[in-house]
Enzyme design. Sequence first.
Site, PDB file in Angstrom:
ATOM      1  N   CYS A 190       0.830  -1.216   0.000  1.00 47.16           N
ATOM      2  CA  CYS A 190       0.000   0.000   0.000  1.00 47.16           C
ATOM      3  C   CYS A 190       0.859   1.258   0.000  1.00 47.16           C
ATOM      4  CB  CYS A 190      -0.934  -0.001   1.210  1.00 47.16           C
ATOM      5  SG  CYS A 190      -2.206  -1.276   1.134  1.00 47.16           S
ATOM      6  N   ARG A 219       5.337  -9.080   1.076  1.00 44.94           N
ATOM      7  CA  ARG A 219       5.330  -8.402  -0.223  1.00 44.94           C
ATOM      8  C   ARG A 219       5.958  -7.011  -0.122  1.00 44.94           C
ATOM      9  NH1 ARG A 219      -0.784  -8.468  -1.926  1.00 44.94           N
ATOM     10  NH2 ARG A 219      -0.997  -8.284   0.339  1.00 44.94           N
TER      11      ARG A 219
END
Length: 437
Positions: free
Chosen positions: A265, A336
């Site tokens: 994000c 990630r």
Amino acid sequence: MNLYQDIKERKEKLSVVGLGYVGLPLAIAFGKKADVIGFDINEKKIKLYNDGIDVTEEVGDGELKKSVVNFTSDEKKIREAKFHIVSVPTPINEDKTPNLNPLKGATRTVGRNLTKGSVVVYESTVYPGVTEEVCIPILEEESNMKCGQDFKVGYSPERINPGDKKHRLENIVKIVSAVDDESLDIISKVYELVVEVGVHKAESIKVAEAAKVIENSQRDINIAFMNELSIIFNKLDIDTKAVLEAAATKWNFLNFTPGLVGGHCIGIDPYYLTYKAEQIGYHSQIILSGRKINDGMGKHVAEHTVKNMIKADKQVKGSKVAIMGLTFKENCPDVRNTKVIDIIKELEEYGVDVLVVDPASDAEEVYNEYGIKLWNIEDIKNIDAVIFAVAHDEFKSLTLENILNLYNGSNGKVLVDVKGIFEKDEAENLGYIYWRL
């Protein structure tokens, strides 16, 4: 369209496409109020979910076992639903441009299985315009139907914060938007089934897309400011944490701290906004400057680790450094886009042997993704330096006396505390060569 009432009365089904950190909590929450089909192309993940194993740790094995969601990797099952929520990742390419392939792929899957009277809602973070300019044409092409006539589309950006047990789906206001007032009303009511604090109706899909992408961009810029302050104060031999504690006594001082900014994000979304800005002829200044600072913090940490090892009369090449934590944030298994990788790569450039410990992440996933073997902390011995990169609760429970056992017994125990878990004075009194952002 009386789709909301039909879903509420379980006459029609709802599908969630993409069952990761966002999609799984959505599917579980809606499964308590409606008949839900949870679809993901990852067959291994589906099997684990059907066995009651939550690999995301967002809802827990107990909730998963109680759930009546129909988890499947058979895309034809999507045809049974009339309300579809697409929640797939939107990563970036090597050149920092948006990678919309997962979103396009999911859209094709939904489009192939779309029936008349359906509503499709996107939750993936995108730059303004993607839903209407990229996704809707794919849906129309795959379904041979027309948006606005045969089916409706909306956008409701996800706001779930992985690992956060306080701010959950039900108590975060949900932004909703749609192609028309009719579908906006349906989408709002459907989300209100699970979002207790209600929804905010954006005036257009582009407004909702823009609102989401600036949320994380704002946070990224604020952390970049803290990281830049850390670099400056380090050169001035001033402890950044002490400065921030003093400044925080003012009522309107914003509570941000320096650190590694990765994940799917905050470390990615700003590039979606700057990409769109470039397309319309504007070159971002503040956003990209913040990204440049944050992207360089892994190297910064590694360089100061090496400097402190030299200060401790350590032979850098061939030395052993233990890194505590690999995930992109504390108490979360997600690796990630973790910026701890930047520390590892930089240290390896110096010929350092790096050993990584992370009780929160999956060893097989880490090896497949990065080729890194995870160690148990009990097996870490004869270390020249220790870097606490992620503030997992397991690491916070360690004492400075515990950590002494990890070193090789020689003088100069280098301790790099990226998130300031330990007390500086206490560490130095115990003989550590201590450094933190």
